[in-house]
Design an enzyme around this catalytic site. Sequence first.
Site: not given
Ligand code: ARG
Length: 394
Positions: A17, A96, A125, A177
């Site tokens: 991404d 994050r 995120d 991902s």
């Molecule tokens: N579902 C998790 C969250 O919202 C991870 C999100 C990112 N996942 C990823 N495979 N890039 O915290």
Amino acid sequence: MATKTKKIILAYSGGLDTSCCLQWLKDKGFEVVCFSADLGSEFSPKELRAAAKKCGISKVYIKDLKSEFANDYILPALKAGAVYQNKYLLATALGRPLIAKHLVEVAKEERAEFVAHGCSAKGNDQVRIEIAVRILNPALKIIAPLRVWELTSRKSEIAYAIQKKIPIKTTTEKIYSIDKNIWGVSIEAGILEDLDNEPKEDAFIMTNPLERTPAVPCYLDIEFDKGKPVKLNNKSLDLVNLIEKLNKIGGNHCIGRTDLIEDRTVGIKSREVYEAPAAWILHLAHKELEALVLDKQTLYFKELISLQYSQLVYQGLWFSKIKQSLDAFTEKAQNVVSGKITVKLYKGNIIISKRSSKNSLYKKELATYGEKDKFNRDWAEGFVNIWGMPFIDK
Ligand code: ARG
């Protein structure tokens, strides 16, 4: 009159991404500066710098934030006992706000008006990063390419990357991902979107397949001081080292895999697979120690705090006042959470084997059924009568 190019700081991970975002922002006329937070990701700083350079980015900030992450983000969550929907120890969610904090700092240093991230319109995120940025510097303008560009699937992003000669690791076959840091790995997409599919071994990066775990168990002594893990097998370690060691040892025993149908902040149910060996070992050991040293009412109340805390972290409210208040309660309760827990790791299981603490509330002379019993039997009948009184007719 020549127009000044607009400077933008992109939170860059080296994944599919953000690699596409980088190119897209350049094509839109931005001067892109990359910022990567090293929280223990899949990519080394060297790889990241090289990849960004290959895309024609001259300025790349890479900050090693593992220590800040461990002490200021992971540790409060560990003390609070935060686990989302019983299966997720929040590795991505905790990272994050820290990324957002440094994104804001780099923007200040670079005098940039814009920041960008590679989060999608469907995910958590975007919520976490944008709310944090807006709390910390409301003047910054935020661009989220994934919410506006024409690339609407990971497949189309891969095609775009190939067309634009952007270096990426992902292939169309292995289309997961992945987000990795020292607190765990989050894995989604690809075949995992089909709920009939058990995750294949190629999805995991921190843990050994269960079939290949050692035939003998491994015992670990973990010592806590006021809620903070400070020693592993009687050796003092800083938190980052301790976590990394536990990831290695736990990963070898296939500790900490979970598979969760989770409720995203934006209302979607999604499926994510997690690996978090150190996080699960520490979470369970910490809880066990609390069970030994905290009184019953504090323990009950902490259950509520844990639940609330996990939701706040998951839903992007790290920098909220309520979260600070919960931290204050948790910190106070941790005053007595010192002692040692021995865990046994075996075939994907974490088994509590021993506990000890100078603040232990366990009194053998009250619990025992042996001869040294000090419990006053005479009090029991009256206690039962009064306790049951409101529920018994006569
Ligand atoms: N579902 C998790 C969250 O919202 C991870 C999100 C990112 N996942 C990823 N495979 N890039 O915290």
